[in-house]
Design a protein around this motif. Structure first.
Motif, mmCIF file in Angstrom:
data_model
loop_
_atom_site.group_PDB
_atom_site.id
_atom_site.type_symbol
_atom_site.label_atom_id
_atom_site.label_comp_id
_atom_site.label_asym_id
_atom_site.label_seq_id
_atom_site.Cartn_x
_atom_site.Cartn_y
_atom_site.Cartn_z
ATOM 1 N N MET A 1 81.077 14.497 -58.775
ATOM 2 C CA MET A 1 79.665 14.325 -58.606
ATOM 3 C C MET A 1 79.264 15.514 -57.656
ATOM 4 O O MET A 1 79.828 16.501 -57.535
ATOM 5 N N ILE A 2 77.920 15.092 -57.172
ATOM 6 C CA ILE A 2 77.435 16.434 -56.451
ATOM 7 C C ILE A 2 76.889 15.745 -55.145
ATOM 8 O O ILE A 2 76.611 14.917 -54.888
ATOM 9 N N ILE A 3 77.317 16.748 -54.127
ATOM 10 C CA ILE A 3 76.968 16.381 -52.788
ATOM 11 C C ILE A 3 75.783 17.361 -52.307
ATOM 12 O O ILE A 3 76.197 18.681 -52.363
ATOM 13 N N ASN A 4 74.574 17.070 -51.757
ATOM 14 C CA ASN A 4 73.815 17.974 -51.212
ATOM 15 C C ASN A 4 73.755 18.024 -49.799
ATOM 16 O O ASN A 4 73.800 16.770 -49.234
ATOM 17 N N THR A 5 73.309 19.041 -49.061
ATOM 18 C CA THR A 5 73.291 19.140 -47.799
ATOM 19 C C THR A 5 71.934 19.407 -47.132
ATOM 20 O O THR A 5 71.749 19.464 -45.864
ATOM 21 N N GLY A 6 71.003 19.844 -48.068
ATOM 22 C CA GLY A 6 69.954 20.486 -47.485
ATOM 23 C C GLY A 6 68.419 19.886 -47.691
ATOM 24 O O GLY A 6 67.363 20.512 -47.335
ATOM 25 N N GLN A 7 68.386 18.796 -48.105
ATOM 26 C CA GLN A 7 67.077 18.102 -48.111
ATOM 27 C C GLN A 7 66.509 17.530 -46.758
ATOM 28 O O GLN A 7 65.214 17.312 -46.867
ATOM 29 N N ARG A 8 67.115 17.317 -45.803
ATOM 30 C CA ARG A 8 66.886 16.662 -44.685
ATOM 31 C C ARG A 8 66.994 17.379 -43.422
ATOM 32 O O ARG A 8 66.346 17.273 -42.548
ATOM 33 N N THR A 9 67.706 18.366 -43.462
ATOM 34 C CA THR A 9 68.074 19.269 -42.300
ATOM 35 C C THR A 9 68.744 20.654 -42.795
ATOM 36 O O THR A 9 68.995 20.806 -43.928
ATOM 37 N N ASP A 10 69.253 21.527 -42.007
ATOM 38 C CA ASP A 10 69.790 22.768 -42.317
ATOM 39 C C ASP A 10 71.199 22.516 -41.775
ATOM 40 O O ASP A 10 71.333 23.052 -40.464
ATOM 41 N N LEU A 242 68.933 15.859 -57.759
ATOM 42 C CA LEU A 242 69.166 15.680 -56.377
ATOM 43 C C LEU A 242 69.805 14.446 -56.158
ATOM 44 O O LEU A 242 69.694 13.299 -56.382
ATOM 45 N N SER A 243 71.088 14.737 -55.707
ATOM 46 C CA SER A 243 72.062 13.537 -55.649
ATOM 47 C C SER A 243 72.191 13.326 -54.178
ATOM 48 O O SER A 243 71.434 13.193 -53.432
ATOM 49 N N CYS A 244 73.592 13.137 -53.831
ATOM 50 C CA CYS A 244 73.785 12.466 -52.246
ATOM 51 C C CYS A 244 73.709 13.337 -51.020
ATOM 52 O O CYS A 244 74.393 14.271 -51.207
ATOM 53 N N ASP A 245 72.795 13.205 -50.403
ATOM 54 C CA ASP A 245 72.471 14.225 -49.270
ATOM 55 C C ASP A 245 73.043 13.763 -48.051
ATOM 56 O O ASP A 245 72.877 12.390 -47.551
ATOM 57 N N ILE A 246 73.729 14.385 -47.189
ATOM 58 C CA ILE A 246 74.445 14.149 -46.282
ATOM 59 C C ILE A 246 73.866 14.220 -44.820
ATOM 60 O O ILE A 246 74.357 14.077 -43.633
ATOM 61 N N GLY A 247 72.660 14.921 -44.670
ATOM 62 C CA GLY A 247 71.856 15.175 -43.724
ATOM 63 C C GLY A 247 71.163 14.288 -43.099
ATOM 64 O O GLY A 247 71.033 13.007 -43.370
#
Length: 310
Positions: A1-10, A242-247
């Motif tokens: 799967m894909i984890i994203n880190t940047g849609q909500r914060t840096d 845009l997959s799962c965002d952890i921000g």
């Protein structure tokens, strides 16, 4: 799967040690921004996470921890815009970020990094001509370190209108003028220019309008095909996967005036005070009444069957 880190914060810029700790721990917890009692728990395991996607204005704080990403596929978007402190008060100078970009490109490979020159906004100081000249200069510096540059024009979301009431929409005529010029500049510097959620307006001028973070971008970064689940897009005009965002929203310390992810400065300050680098959550920790959902995860890499498997 894909984890994203940047849609909500840096995360690389402001929470690098926290993310390093989560990689070591092998999991992360994320609150649903619209239903905070709902918590998603993701495994951070290269056996099920094929790619980790980053979007940052300052990757350098995470450089001491890059070795933790070696088991994972990764793709970095680094946003470099040369606005002044009046627009981006806490973003490092563009010259500094470009040096970080070059270092990261050499470390991860040219297929795993892209430059974002966005959002483009117009004021009396930041004119159409200024953008074209500045873009040309920066493209010269970054030539050979990426094949991709993404542009987009500022969107006047409700939060943006509230935080920057003087900001105006960029006209269609100005978008075309800048898009045509930037497309030609990108070609001269061996880059492909793409747009982010701008429709097909610039397609006649050689601009790739198919999306900026599509599945093929991840596939090229990791050198393997992905078989991804069908997913409804959050915006009808966005083709990105845009997959799962952890921000978390209201946590980015750059405080850019055009930001859609911060509601107000006081909220950001309060949230950052609640940050614990050892917590599974970016902000705070477990709460009474939390409903924790272990997200089912599996690799999406499509591996060819051999004769014995058939």
């Amino acid at each position: 799967m894909i984890i994203n880190t940047g849609q909500r914060t840096d995360i690389p810029a402001f929470y690098p040690e926290w993310f390093a700790n989560r990689l070591r721990a092998g999991y992360v917890c994320v609150r649903n921004p619209y239903n905070p009692q709902q918590v998603s728990r993701y495994r951070l395991d290269p056996g099920v996470v094929d790619v980790i996607g980053f979007c940052t204005k300052n990757p350098k704080p995470f450089f001491p921890y890059l070795s933790l990403l070696e088991p994972y596929g990764q793709y970095w978007f680094v946003t470099i815009t040369p606005y002044g402190k009046d627009i981006e008060p806490y973003v490092p100078p563009a010259e500094q970020v470009m040096e970080s970009f070059k270092f990261l490109s050499l470390r991860t490979g040219i297929h795993s990094i892209g430059w974002r020159y966005d959002p483009i906004l117009l004021t009396q100081e930041y004119t159409k001509e200024w953008h074209i000249h500045t873009f040309d200069s920066m493209a010269g510096v970054l030539e050979g370190y990426t094949e991709t540059v993404v542009i987009s024009f500022v969107d006047l979301y409700q939060k943006v209108r509230r935080n920057y009431p003087q900001l105006k929409e960029v006209s269609w005529e100005d978008r075309v003028d800048m898009g045509k010029a930037m497309a030609e500049i990108a070609r001269r510097h061996n880059m492909r220019i793409k747009t982010c959620a701008e429709g097909k307006l610039l397609a006649p001028y050689g601009v790739d309008c198919t999306g900026c973070l599509t599945v093929d971008v991840y596939e090229k970064a990791i050198g393997q095909p992905l078989e991804v689940p069908v997913r409804k897009q959050s915006r009808a005009w966005c083709s990105c996967y845009l997959s799962c965002d952890i921000g978390a929203y209201d946590t980015c310390g750059h405080l850019c005036r055009y930001c859609y992810a911060n509601n107000d400065v006081r909220m950001v300050q309060r949230h950052r005070m609640d940050h614990d680098k050892h917590s599974p959550f970016l902000i705070g920790g477990y709460r009474d009444g939390d409903i924790i959902h272990q997200v089912p995860q599996q690799s999406w890499i499509r591996r060819e069957q051999n004769l014995f498997e058939i």
